[in-house]
Design a protein around this motif. Structure first.
Motif, PDB file in Angstrom:
ATOM      1  N   VAL A 331       0.840  -1.191   0.000  1.00 38.89           N
ATOM      2  CA  VAL A 331       0.000   0.000   0.000  1.00 38.89           C
ATOM      3  C   VAL A 331       0.880   1.249   0.000  1.00 38.89           C
ATOM      4  N   GLU A 332       0.542   2.218  -0.832  1.00 41.20           N
ATOM      5  CA  GLU A 332       1.351   3.433  -0.955  1.00 41.20           C
ATOM      6  C   GLU A 332       1.390   4.213   0.360  1.00 41.20           C
ATOM      7  N   HIS A 333       2.481   4.930   0.546  1.00 38.47           N
ATOM      8  CA  HIS A 333       2.728   5.658   1.787  1.00 38.47           C
ATOM      9  C   HIS A 333       1.597   6.638   2.106  1.00 38.47           C
ATOM     10  N   ASP A 334       1.167   7.420   1.126  1.00 41.18           N
ATOM     11  CA  ASP A 334       0.127   8.418   1.375  1.00 41.18           C
ATOM     12  C   ASP A 334      -1.197   7.765   1.769  1.00 41.18           C
ATOM     13  N   VAL A 335      -1.499   6.634   1.155  1.00 42.06           N
ATOM     14  CA  VAL A 335      -2.730   5.911   1.489  1.00 42.06           C
ATOM     15  C   VAL A 335      -2.632   5.349   2.907  1.00 42.06           C
ATOM     16  N   ARG A 336      -1.456   4.850   3.262  1.00 41.23           N
ATOM     17  CA  ARG A 336      -1.250   4.341   4.628  1.00 41.23           C
ATOM     18  C   ARG A 336      -1.518   5.437   5.657  1.00 41.23           C
ATOM     19  N   ARG A 337      -1.014   6.626   5.365  1.00 37.52           N
ATOM     20  CA  ARG A 337      -1.162   7.721   6.316  1.00 37.52           C
ATOM     21  C   ARG A 337      -2.641   8.034   6.569  1.00 37.52           C
ATOM     22  N   ILE A 338      -3.432   7.985   5.527  1.00 38.43           N
ATOM     23  CA  ILE A 338      -4.863   8.282   5.674  1.00 38.43           C
ATOM     24  C   ILE A 338      -5.517   7.278   6.619  1.00 38.43           C
ATOM     25  N   TYR A 339      -5.193   5.999   6.431  1.00 43.02           N
ATOM     26  CA  TYR A 339      -5.758   4.964   7.305  1.00 43.02           C
ATOM     27  C   TYR A 339      -5.213   5.088   8.730  1.00 43.02           C
ATOM     28  N   MET A 340      -3.909   5.323   8.837  1.00 40.07           N
ATOM     29  CA  MET A 340      -3.270   5.347  10.160  1.00 40.07           C
ATOM     30  C   MET A 340      -3.796   6.476  11.024  1.00 40.07           C
ATOM     31  N   ASP A 341      -4.149   7.592  10.402  1.00 32.32           N
ATOM     32  CA  ASP A 341      -4.696   8.711  11.162  1.00 32.32           C
ATOM     33  C   ASP A 341      -6.006   8.351  11.846  1.00 32.32           C
ATOM     34  N   ARG A 342      -6.635   7.269  11.387  1.00 31.18           N
ATOM     35  CA  ARG A 342      -7.940   6.878  11.916  1.00 31.18           C
ATOM     36  C   ARG A 342      -7.849   5.915  13.103  1.00 31.18           C
ATOM     37  N   PHE A 343      -6.649   5.336  13.344  1.00 28.30           N
ATOM     38  CA  PHE A 343      -6.588   4.375  14.458  1.00 28.30           C
ATOM     39  C   PHE A 343      -5.314   4.429  15.293  1.00 28.30           C
ATOM     40  N   CYS A 344      -4.211   4.905  14.749  1.00 27.19           N
ATOM     41  CA  CYS A 344      -2.930   4.788  15.457  1.00 27.19           C
ATOM     42  C   CYS A 344      -2.884   5.601  16.749  1.00 27.19           C
ATOM     43  N   LYS A 345      -3.328   6.833  16.706  1.00 23.10           N
ATOM     44  CA  LYS A 345      -3.271   7.665  17.907  1.00 23.10           C
ATOM     45  C   LYS A 345      -4.185   7.113  19.000  1.00 23.10           C
ATOM     46  N   LYS A 346      -5.297   6.508  18.580  1.00 19.83           N
ATOM     47  CA  LYS A 346      -6.216   5.913  19.550  1.00 19.83           C
ATOM     48  C   LYS A 346      -5.567   4.735  20.261  1.00 19.83           C
TER      49      LYS A 346
END
Length: 614
Positions: A331-346
């Motif tokens: 998965v491309e880096h920019d796409v990963r970032r979009i998903y990660m913003d939705r769960f990583c900080k939580k």
């Protein structure tokens, strides 16, 4: 000797509780003076415990060299089992007590006792070596578990149900966590799984234990553990993948019939991987996983500690499943970032909220793994440093406090060097001459402060050894400690932005002249950052030698004594330039003397406040 063993068990367990309660007391809200009194009392208590335990261990070890009789073997068995049942894990103490008992019971074919002892040592070896060294650590643990499951041929002769249960527990632990370590042990997972289920379905086993709740719970855990193969199934041969894909729907159907719930999320994650194996696109799989995380709910450790830690582990494991999908599908880096913003900080927030003292080894390992998984996707080096400090290092109070002290000592020395001897830093990348050193001294001091804070981050991989305060360390434990510079390097070497810290992390235990220290594989003489390595090295030694509060194997020395010892090794172990500066720079010697005495309490108090309000 029976009385000595009983007394040792009673005092050892009581002392472990005393240390735990004192550590927890330090994390309560109180004034500085009150807190300082508690800290001094803690140091005294733990130092006394350290002395008492060592005396017992030496006495017992000396006695056991002469062989044992039946009464001593029985007492050894009771003590080892008591340690295990009470959660007082200490491989090196338990190994010394268990091995003579094992030899005794092997000669007499006492299979019931052996079931317990094999299982216990299998567990203790993995808890120590397996979690530290996943390549080589599981071997001895697996050997003991294999010995235990081999006793299934005597199953009908084992009168004690708890001894029979040890066989299934051994299968369970061979499947996971041992089965999650290396390719070799992963490839054995389904063999162990089928062997365990075949044994369970034997008529004589069902007659004896088929309705026993402890056995049913263990079988349920075995089924849950085989589902953990989802973590690496994409890396395994085709036959393994086929077995996994067949096991998942079978276990799901079985659990539905039996009314079992997927509390750990292992079935959910396994189904996600099965869909991935079948070629489904990654988008719906990630969306479903994030939706699952969103619906999982909050955690409340005060209300239910065990349920909360299981939920946090589920958050963690589901997030790691998403990371594995990223890698598998490129998965491309920019796409990963979009998903990660939705769960990583939580997920990070949930992990930070885990109270200190709650399943520390499991939690510490999870937090370090989360940093390793998440950090490569954090572009901001400041954010990454904060994650390392606030999620990983700060969870190890002894390491964190030591790092703060090293940082403070190094900054004071560095400030004096910049003022009096700026040439010391000339040649470090970014500082080609004395003018650059003086003009950019704030940035340089900030860098040195950060070096002090993260130089020991590798110790977070060996918490069980570093935090051992109630007895002397064995040679094997010292060898483990020597790994922390390279472990720390591997935690951060994914990011070129951190390259200016790599050599300091690897080299802070190397001698100035390159002829001593560790790791042997690192050549500090060739490092462009050698002046900073030498600075952190001497700061590290000053704190360690003067520590009167956190290191119970030593009473600590005053700064004048330590400086005299450092001076004797100037030019070999320590930088003569730094030694000369401390000796001749007016005020620096006195500043370091204060910092390592009364100033130490101020640093400790600040650290505990940070830990309390993280």
């Amino acid at each position: 000797m029976e009385k000595t063993l009983s007394t040792f068990f009673k005092e050892y367990t009581a002392n472990r509780q005393k240390i735990w309660k004192t550590n927890q007391h330090l994390l309560e809200e109180m004034t500085f003076n009150k807190w300082r009194d508690v800290l001094v009392e803690r140091a005294k208590i733990t130092r006394d415990i350290y002395s008492d335990n060592n005396r017992f261990i030496i006495e017992i070890r000396h006695f056991l060299q002469n062989g044992i009789d039946e009464s001593i073997a029985k007492k050894l068995f009771e003590v080892v089992k008591g340690f295990y049942d009470g959660g007082y894990d200490d491989l090196f103490v338990m190994r010394n007590l268990a091995k003579p008992a094992i030899r005794f019971y092997e000669e007499r074919s006492d299979y019931e006792k052996l079931c317990h002892l094999y299982k216990i040592l299998g567990y203790e070896f993995f808890e120590f070596y397996g979690r530290i060294d996943k390549e080589n650590g599981p071997d001895e643990a697996a050997q003991y578990y294999e010995k235990c499951i081999a006793l299934q041929k005597h199953y009908r002769d084992l009168k004690d149900a708890s001894a029979r249960l040890c066989i299934f527990t051994s299968y369970n632990n061979l499947i996971a966590p041992i089965g999650q370590t290396t390719t070799e042990y992963r490839s054995r997972m389904f063999r162990y799984y089928h062997e365990a289920m075949d044994l369970w379905n034997q008529n004589y086993v069902q007659e004896l234990d088929g309705k026993n709740e402890d056995f049913l719970a263990c079988i349920g855990q075995i089924e849950a553990n085989i589902l953990f193969a989802e973590e690496f199934v994409e890396k395994m041969p085709l036959d393994f993948t086929i077995e996994f894909a067949a096991a998942v729907p079978y276990i799901k159907e079985k659990w539905n019939k039996e009314g079992m719930t997927d509390d750990e999320g292992s079935l959910f994650r396994a189904e996600i991987k099965c869909r991935l194996i079948k070629g489904e696109k990654y988008e719906p799989l990630i969306e479903d996983t994030i939706e699952y995380l969103d619906n999982m709910g909050d955690v409340d450790f005060e209300k239910d500690e065990e349920e909360s830690i299981i939920k946090v582990m589920n958050y963690h494991n589901c997030s790691c499943t998403i990371f594995s999908i990223f890698k598998w599908k490129n998965v491309e880096h920019d796409v990963r970032r979009i998903y990660m913003d939705r769960f990583c900080k939580k997920v990070t927030d949930f992990q930070k909220r885990i109270p200190f003292g709650v399943w520390p080894q499991l939690v510490d390992e999870m937090c370090a793994e989360w940093f390793t998984e998440y950090a490569p996707f954090i572009d901001d080096p400041v954010e990454k440093k904060e994650l390392l400090l606030k999620l990983v290092i700060i969870r190890q109070p002894l390491t964190y406090i030591h790092s703060l002290m090293v940082s403070e000592i190094a900054m004071r020395i560095a400030h004096a060097l910049i003022t009096q001897k700026p040439s010391y830093f000339v040649g470090i990348p970014g500082y080609p001459d004395e003018k650059a050193v003086k003009d950019n001294q704030k940035e340089l001091l900030d860098y040195i402060a950060d070096c002090g804070l993260i130089h020991d981050c590798g110790k977070c991989r060996i918490v069980g050894v570093v935090s051992r305060q109630d007895r002397h360390l064995y040679d094997e434990e010292f060898e483990i400690i020597k790994r922390h510079p390279m472990d720390g390097f591997f935690m951060l070497n994914h990011d070129p932005k951190y390259s200016k810290y790599f050599d300091i992390i690897r080299g802070h235990h190397k001698f100035f002249d390159g002829n001593g220290g560790y790791p042997e594989s690192f050549d500090n003489l060739k490092s462009p950052y050698k002046p900073v390595i030498d600075l952190i090295s001497i700061s590290d030694s000053i704190d360690a030698a003067t520590d009167i509060l956190g290191r119970n194997y030593t009473k600590g020395k005053d700064f004048s004594t330590v400086f005299e010892e450092l001076s004797h090794e100037a030019g070999t172990r320590y930088s003569p330039s730094v030694i000369e500066l401390i000796k001749n720079k007016h005020g620096l010697y006195e500043d370091l003397d204060y910092l390592t005495k009364d100033g130490r309490f101020e640093i400790y108090f600040r650290a505990y406040k940070e830990i309390l309000y993280i």
